[in-house]
Design a protein around this motif. Structure first.
Motif: not given
Ligand SMILES: [Zn+2]
Length: 544
Positions: A58, A60, A114, A178, A260, A374
């Protein structure tokens, strides 16, 4: 090409190994020691630790949301002329190229982006294709989209929803699904600014709970290895641990992944009405064997929050540091970009930092708690080495805690926790378990038949330094990092599932896009030819 890595300390929990031993690599694969064979290359790994390549489930790292953050914060780019100071955020460099390089130098070889809205899938894949060394994958967002919610509103069958999920996965070449603030993001379009697990989405008449349960079942029945990946309602709000508890309870016995969890472990106790509820959540996770979580650890320093939770980001825009933000809405999910600085001296940030560590240390099974910040929401991924040190050494933790406000420590249990992660537990959490969670049987371990993604580390007193600069990293059997620096820029592939898609759903989607937008549904498709490189994709098997 046959490579023999000799005398390494092999930490391979998937195969029960924690011992001095050898590894043999033939081309891109780990093999059993070939009797009498002479290696083309022999590497003396005495004193080095060998693990499979790290897997981040996970982070970004690509797509429209990330790109907007890049555009909004030029002062945080490594190359920016006016960059005033080195911050945790500026260390990530901000280019696809730097992302691949920095992950590889830490020994990570597979990373999952994710949060990709279906209509942004091609863009995300193009960026990922431009990210060197690592293998990658996307999770596509559903659960707030008009078509899927429309199916539920109309009371259509579970098989219709399942077909829509299959169509989305296949069209966008995703590894999983997701859902972000289930129903809350859709409700935001009706000016609703707070949304809980049993609230009803206007017009569609469905609750968050119903959305989660329907998608969880659809993903499971399609045999997609990665369970539904849930970003719960009420992120960031005091008292929100109740929402996470309700979501965990709703999983019943089907697999469910909560992202998270740190951002949902907030109680309302103490003089400031903000406290750690990590012990309650850890207890619930320990008891719910079908549930996995990742932590989303917060670390101190400048970062930026990048989220498809438009409702949450809109509410948080006043906390932007520096004071600029972007919110965009759209079908399925829009995004919110809010820069943020976690301060060690600030009460709330210190509590958040403690909560993440409590979750790591209080959840018993390292195969159900995953290592994430995250990125970049809790902290940039370049802080991972410090986080490994915090988990493995209670003296390092004590030193960090001594810098935090006493009032913050008073509302957490962290100072009382003495657990230290072992190397084997670290390898479980960052290698063996994520490979299993994503359905990648040839990754995350060092047994015969595994893909030769291998990281060698040089242990020392400074744990963070060991994980910051791998001594050697092999990707698909090729040496790509030597002494903490990339020596070869190969390109990895994007992993995706290929569930069977019913022809009737293809027709429905074509008609829907035509009627709703005057666009072809092919707009969402990610064709192999778009990448311009041989074999850019790799199919991952579904169970059904
Ligand atoms: Zn995230």
């Amino acid at each position: 090409m046959l490579t023999h890595i000799r005398n390494a300390h092999i930490v391979d929990p998937a195969n029960g190994r924690d011992e001095i031993g050898d590894l043999w690599i033939r081309d891109a694969t780990i093999v059993v020691p070939p009797p009498g064979a002479r290696a083309d290359e022999t590497v003396d790994a005495s004193g080095l630790i060998a693990m499979a390549g790290g897997i981040d489930i996970h982070s970004h790292i690509a797509g429209a949301n990330v790109n907007t953050a890049r555009l909004m914060l030029p002062e945080q780019h490594r190359a920016h002329a006016r960059r005033p100071v080195e911050t945790p955020l500026s260390q990530v460099g901000w280019t696809t190229f730097e992302t691949g390089r920095l992950y590889a130098e830490m020994g990570f070889t597979t990373v999952v982006e994710p949060a990709v809205a279906p209509h942004n899938a091609l863009h995300a894949h193009l960026e990922l294709a431009d990210t060197p060394i690592i293998h990658k994958a996307i999770l596509t967002l559903l659960g707030n989209d008009d078509f899927g919610l429309g199916l539920m509103r109309a009371g259509e069958s579970a098989s219709a929803l399942r077909d829509h999920v299959a169509w989305t996965l296949q069209t966008t070449r995703a590894l999983g699904i997701k859902v972000v603030n289930p129903g809350g993001v859709a409700a935001f379009k009706d000016n609703i600014r707070s949304f809980s697990f049993d609230d009803v989405v206007p017009y569609y008449g469905v609750t968050s709970r119903a959305i989660v349960k329907a998608l969880q079942k659809a993903v499971h029945e399609l045999g997609v290895p990665h369970p539904l990946h849930v970003h719960c309602n009420n992120l960031g709000l005091p008292g929100n641990f109740e929402t996470a508890l309700a979501t965990i309870a709703a999983a019943e016995d089907l697999p469910l992944h909560l992202a998270h969890l740190q951002f949902y472990a907030y109680g309302k106790e103490g003089p400031q009405g903000f406290s750690s509820a990590a012990p309650q959540l850890a207890e619930a996770v320990n008891a719910a064997k079908s549930v996995t979580i990742d932590v989303g650890q917060a670390m101190f320093g400048q970062t930026v929050t990048i989220s498809s939770d438009v409702l949450r980001q809109f509410s948080a825009r006043g906390q932007a540091r520096p004071k600029k933000w972007a919110i965009a809405d759209g079908d399925s999910n829009g995004f919110g970009i809010v820069p943020y600085e976690y301060r060690a001296g600030g009460f709330h940030n210190a509590v958040q930092f403690a909560i993440g560590l409590e979750l790591f240390l209080l959840i018993d099974d390292p195969s159900r708690v995953f290592f994430t910040t995250d990125h970049p929401n809790g902290a940039p991924f370049t802080t991972y080495p410090d986080l490994f040190a915090l988990l493995m050494d209670k003296d390092v933790r004590a030193e960090w805690l001594s810098r935090l406000p006493k009032e913050a420590l008073a509302v957490t249990t962290l100072p009382s926790l003495k657990r230290e992660y072992t190397l084997s537990e670290i390898a479980t959490m960052t290698r063996a378990a994520p490979a299993k969670l994503l359905g990648l049987p040839d990754r995350g371990h060092l047994g015969a038949g595994a893909r030769a993604d291998v990281a060698l580390y040089r242990p020392g007193k400074d744990i963070a330094q060991m994980f910051r600069a791998a001594a050697r990293v092999y990707k698909d059997g090729e040496l790509v990092v030597l002494n903490g620096e990339v020596t070869r820029y190969a390109y990895g592939r994007a992993l995706h599932v290929t569930p069977v898609v019913e022809a009737s759903m293809r027709r429905r989607m074509r008609d829907y896009y035509d009627a709703r937008y005057g666009l072809p549904s092919d707009l969402l498709r990610v064709p192999e030819g778009a990448i311009g490189r041989p074999q850019p994709f790799e199919a991952v098997a579904c169970a059904n």
